[in-house]
Design a protein around this motif. Structure first.
Motif, PDB file in Angstrom:
ATOM      1  N   ALA A 136       0.859  -1.189   0.000  1.00  0.00           N
ATOM      2  CA  ALA A 136       0.000   0.000   0.000  1.00  0.00           C
ATOM      3  C   ALA A 136       0.887   1.228   0.000  1.00  0.00           C
ATOM      4  O   ALA A 136       2.093   1.156   0.265  1.00  0.00           O
ATOM      5  N   PHE A 137       0.287   2.385  -0.306  1.00  0.00           N
ATOM      6  CA  PHE A 137       1.016   3.647  -0.208  1.00  0.00           C
ATOM      7  C   PHE A 137       0.005   4.765   0.024  1.00  0.00           C
ATOM      8  O   PHE A 137      -1.161   4.681  -0.379  1.00  0.00           O
ATOM      9  N   THR A 138       0.484   5.794   0.700  1.00  0.00           N
ATOM     10  CA  THR A 138      -0.379   6.933   0.984  1.00  0.00           C
ATOM     11  C   THR A 138      -0.507   7.792  -0.276  1.00  0.00           C
ATOM     12  O   THR A 138       0.307   7.674  -1.205  1.00  0.00           O
ATOM     13  N   PRO A 139      -1.518   8.656  -0.348  1.00  0.00           N
ATOM     14  CA  PRO A 139      -1.652   9.528  -1.518  1.00  0.00           C
ATOM     15  C   PRO A 139      -0.389  10.346  -1.760  1.00  0.00           C
ATOM     16  O   PRO A 139       0.271  10.812  -0.819  1.00  0.00           O
ATOM     17  N   VAL A 140      -0.032  10.484  -3.014  1.00  0.00           N
ATOM     18  CA  VAL A 140       1.160  11.259  -3.379  1.00  0.00           C
ATOM     19  C   VAL A 140       0.790  12.735  -3.316  1.00  0.00           C
ATOM     20  O   VAL A 140       0.006  13.240  -4.137  1.00  0.00           O
ATOM     21  N   ARG A 141       1.348  13.432  -2.330  1.00  0.00           N
ATOM     22  CA  ARG A 141       0.976  14.828  -2.103  1.00  0.00           C
ATOM     23  C   ARG A 141       2.188  15.743  -2.236  1.00  0.00           C
ATOM     24  O   ARG A 141       3.308  15.358  -1.878  1.00  0.00           O
ATOM     25  N   PRO A 142       1.975  16.976  -2.680  1.00  0.00           N
ATOM     26  CA  PRO A 142       3.087  17.946  -2.755  1.00  0.00           C
ATOM     27  C   PRO A 142       3.342  18.559  -1.386  1.00  0.00           C
ATOM     28  O   PRO A 142       2.462  18.620  -0.525  1.00  0.00           O
ATOM     29  N   SER A 143       4.558  19.004  -1.187  1.00  0.00           N
ATOM     30  CA  SER A 143       4.892  19.734   0.037  1.00  0.00           C
ATOM     31  C   SER A 143       4.275  21.128  -0.016  1.00  0.00           C
ATOM     32  O   SER A 143       3.840  21.589  -1.081  1.00  0.00           O
ATOM     33  N   PRO A 144       4.209  21.839   1.125  1.00  0.00           N
ATOM     34  CA  PRO A 144       3.596  23.178   1.119  1.00  0.00           C
ATOM     35  C   PRO A 144       4.213  24.132   0.108  1.00  0.00           C
ATOM     36  O   PRO A 144       3.510  24.969  -0.466  1.00  0.00           O
ATOM     37  N   ASP A 145       5.523  24.038  -0.138  1.00  0.00           N
ATOM     38  CA  ASP A 145       6.142  24.953  -1.101  1.00  0.00           C
ATOM     39  C   ASP A 145       6.111  24.391  -2.525  1.00  0.00           C
ATOM     40  O   ASP A 145       6.579  25.042  -3.464  1.00  0.00           O
ATOM     41  N   GLY A 146       5.569  23.173  -2.696  1.00  0.00           N
ATOM     42  CA  GLY A 146       5.419  22.595  -4.021  1.00  0.00           C
ATOM     43  C   GLY A 146       6.704  22.124  -4.669  1.00  0.00           C
ATOM     44  O   GLY A 146       6.721  21.834  -5.869  1.00  0.00           O
ATOM     45  N   ARG A 147       7.789  21.985  -3.911  1.00  0.00           N
ATOM     46  CA  ARG A 147       9.076  21.615  -4.507  1.00  0.00           C
ATOM     47  C   ARG A 147       9.271  20.105  -4.574  1.00  0.00           C
ATOM     48  O   ARG A 147      10.111  19.619  -5.330  1.00  0.00           O
ATOM     49  N   LEU A 149       7.271  15.938  -4.022  1.00  0.00           N
ATOM     50  CA  LEU A 149       6.120  15.082  -3.778  1.00  0.00           C
ATOM     51  C   LEU A 149       6.518  14.023  -2.759  1.00  0.00           C
ATOM     52  O   LEU A 149       7.656  13.515  -2.796  1.00  0.00           O
ATOM     53  N   VAL A 150       5.616  13.682  -1.851  1.00  0.00           N
ATOM     54  CA  VAL A 150       5.934  12.738  -0.781  1.00  0.00           C
ATOM     55  C   VAL A 150       4.836  11.686  -0.691  1.00  0.00           C
ATOM     56  O   VAL A 150       3.640  12.010  -0.785  1.00  0.00           O
ATOM     57  N   THR A 151       5.249  10.426  -0.491  1.00  0.00           N
ATOM     58  CA  THR A 151       4.331   9.332  -0.193  1.00  0.00           C
ATOM     59  C   THR A 151       5.052   8.328   0.685  1.00  0.00           C
ATOM     60  O   THR A 151       6.289   8.227   0.647  1.00  0.00           O
ATOM     61  N   THR A 152       4.309   7.597   1.482  1.00  0.00           N
ATOM     62  CA  THR A 152       4.875   6.565   2.359  1.00  0.00           C
ATOM     63  C   THR A 152       4.426   5.201   1.872  1.00  0.00           C
ATOM     64  O   THR A 152       3.229   4.918   1.803  1.00  0.00           O
ATOM     65  N   LEU A 153       5.403   4.348   1.541  1.00  0.00           N
ATOM     66  CA  LEU A 153       5.118   3.011   1.041  1.00  0.00           C
ATOM     67  C   LEU A 153       5.087   2.011   2.183  1.00  0.00           C
ATOM     68  O   LEU A 153       5.870   2.115   3.133  1.00  0.00           O
ATOM     69  N   THR A 154       4.221   1.039   2.082  1.00  0.00           N
ATOM     70  CA  THR A 154       4.205  -0.101   2.991  1.00  0.00           C
ATOM     71  C   THR A 154       4.602  -1.326   2.192  1.00  0.00           C
ATOM     72  O   THR A 154       3.840  -1.788   1.333  1.00  0.00           O
ATOM     73  N   PRO A 155       5.803  -1.875   2.427  1.00  0.00           N
ATOM     74  CA  PRO A 155       6.245  -3.044   1.657  1.00  0.00           C
ATOM     75  C   PRO A 155       5.390  -4.271   1.974  1.00  0.00           C
ATOM     76  O   PRO A 155       4.758  -4.353   3.036  1.00  0.00           O
ATOM     77  N   ALA A 156       5.399  -5.210   1.076  1.00  0.00           N
ATOM     78  CA  ALA A 156       4.680  -6.462   1.316  1.00  0.00           C
ATOM     79  C   ALA A 156       5.481  -7.425   2.168  1.00  0.00           C
ATOM     80  O   ALA A 156       4.937  -8.405   2.680  1.00  0.00           O
ATOM     81  N   THR A 157       6.769  -7.153   2.348  1.00  0.00           N
ATOM     82  CA  THR A 157       7.646  -8.013   3.142  1.00  0.00           C
ATOM     83  C   THR A 157       8.193  -7.233   4.335  1.00  0.00           C
ATOM     84  O   THR A 157       8.181  -6.001   4.355  1.00  0.00           O
ATOM     85  N   GLY A 158       8.693  -7.977   5.339  1.00  0.00           N
ATOM     86  CA  GLY A 158       9.207  -7.348   6.543  1.00  0.00           C
ATOM     87  C   GLY A 158      10.490  -6.590   6.314  1.00  0.00           C
ATOM     88  O   GLY A 158      11.179  -6.791   5.302  1.00  0.00           O
ATOM     89  N   PRO A 159      10.886  -5.723   7.249  1.00  0.00           N
ATOM     90  CA  PRO A 159      12.067  -4.879   7.066  1.00  0.00           C
ATOM     91  C   PRO A 159      13.384  -5.646   6.978  1.00  0.00           C
ATOM     92  O   PRO A 159      14.350  -5.145   6.416  1.00  0.00           O
ATOM     93  N   GLN A 160      13.460  -6.865   7.545  1.00  0.00           N
ATOM     94  CA  GLN A 160      14.696  -7.637   7.473  1.00  0.00           C
ATOM     95  C   GLN A 160      14.789  -8.460   6.193  1.00  0.00           C
ATOM     96  O   GLN A 160      15.843  -9.019   5.896  1.00  0.00           O
ATOM     97  N   ASP A 161      13.708  -8.530   5.436  1.00  0.00           N
ATOM     98  CA  ASP A 161      13.709  -9.299   4.203  1.00  0.00           C
ATOM     99  C   ASP A 161      14.552  -8.593   3.148  1.00  0.00           C
ATOM    100  O   ASP A 161      14.532  -7.367   3.026  1.00  0.00           O
ATOM    101  N   ALA A 162      15.302  -9.396   2.356  1.00  0.00           N
ATOM    102  CA  ALA A 162      16.162  -8.801   1.329  1.00  0.00           C
ATOM    103  C   ALA A 162      15.368  -8.063   0.268  1.00  0.00           C
ATOM    104  O   ALA A 162      15.884  -7.159  -0.396  1.00  0.00           O
TER     105      ALA A 162
END
Length: 369
Positions: A136-147, A149-162
């Motif tokens: 999943a990922f959050t909506p791709v949104r611009p920063s307040p100054d518009g310089r 784009l930011v989104t947060t991804l949720t991987p399908a695998t755990g953080p220790q997975d290669a």
């Protein structure tokens, strides 16, 4: 402080006696060491080949070394950190899936972009939707100054997975360690080479010491990969799953093990050098030095191994990793290297062990081991 304390205690240091009086190094108590030295001298090629083969087998897993970060997913089951991790990672119920423990913040730099920000955001969202491994990922949104784009991804695998992308800080740290490790190793080896060159007045002895130290390090790294990354020692060490090698562990291991191995190297070679300068017979010198120091080196290694292995009982995985790596390094260095490879190689090379160009010998400072 040790000689001062012994001077104050005097003969009272022997008040508590052992059942059998210990035998001094210079007496006949070295019969076992002499027999072993004679055995190595009779077939040095076999001992050298066997030792190198053992180190090579131990070092093979190092080719699969994967640096990373050990997170709470490897903590002891039932601990508060592991319980929280499992709740978050649960795919059903109150959990959010495995990747929720390792979200990845993704930033798009809009400087120099010719298309509108909303069009770029839509393209990014479309690309992320089609990317395998993203739960999943959050909506791709611009920063307040518009310089950006930011989104947060949720991987399908755990953080220790290669397969999971590491966050920027971890990636930078791992990249820095990877860049600096060869430099650190190179500087240490060059300095050790120069020091041994000045002490023993030989080109072969310091070169041999550097090569064998690298082999010891490679073998210990290989054992770490097999136990922690491949999961061959999960049950014995109380690990719940295979984990990557913590990024800073190889560098710390090299620094500590190199210091210990040089202690053993100087101790053994100084006795061999004393006998060489006294007799001029390389075979006799190597045998005498080995028989005089074998028991002491073995005893010192046993003590250090016991100390390091005691830390494998720690609940912290990285502490277990360091403890086992250091213990394996000491065992390999004090047995396979110091008691097998070093004497076998020196028996084979004969007088060439002590060769040094005369011009180089004149400009080197005179040190004593």
């Amino acid at each position: 402080m040790v000689p001062a304390a012994l001077g104050l205690i005097g003969t009272r240091v022997d008040r508590v006696r052992l059942r059998r009086r210990p035998v001094a190094e210079g007496t006949g108590g070295r019969a076992g060491g002499n027999r072993y030295a004679a055995l190595v001298a009779r077939c040095p090629r076999a001992f050298l080949a066997a030792g190198l083969a053992l180190l090579a087998v131990c070092a093979v897993p190092m080719l699969s070394l994967r640096l990373g970060h050990v997170d709470a997913g490897a903590d002891r089951p039932g601990s508060s950190t592991r319980t929280a991790y499992d709740w978050i990672a649960a795919a059903d119920g109150p959990g959010f899936g495995k990747g929720a423990n390792g979200p990845v913040v993704t930033v798009v730099d809009l400087s120099g972009a010719r298309a509108p920000a909303d069009r770029i955001a839509a393209d990014v969202a479309e690309a992320l939707t089609a990317t395998h491994g993203i739960a999943a990922f959050t909506p791709v949104r611009p920063s307040p100054d518009g310089r950006i784009l930011v989104t947060t991804l949720t991987p399908a695998t755990g953080p220790q997975d290669a397969a999971t992308g590491t966050v920027a800080a971890q990636a930078d740290f791992r990249a820095t360690i990877g860049e600096r490790l060869p430099l650190v190793v190179g500087i240490v080896l060059v300095l050790a080479f120069l020091l041994l060159l000045a002490v023993f007045r030989s080109l072969v002895i310091p070169l041999k010491a550097v090569v064998l130290n690298l082999l010891t390090t490679a073998a210990s790294y290989g054992v770490l990969v097999a136990v922690f990354q491949w999961g061959w020692g999960d049950a014995l060490l109380g690990l719940s799953e295979p984990v990557p090698i913590e990024s800073y562990v190889p560098m710390m291991m090299f620094a500590i093990v190199f210091g210990l191995s040089m202690d053993y190297e100087i101790f053994l070679l100084s006795r061999i050098a004393e006998a060489w300068h006294r007799t001029g017979d390389n075979r006799l010198a190597v045998g005498e030095g080995l028989s005089a120091t074998a028991r002491v080196i073995s005893a010192a290694a046993f003590i250090m191994t016991a100390v390091f292995l005691s830390f494998t009982a720690s609940p912290t995985v990285v502490v277990k990793m360091l403890a086992l790596g250091l213990a394996i390094s000491v065992i390999v260095d004090a047995t396979v290297v110091r008691l097998v490879l070093v004497p076998a190689a020196m028996f084979l090379m004969g007088r060439a062990n002590w060769w040094i160009p005369r011009r180089l010998d004149r400009i080197l400072p005179h040190l004593s081991a």
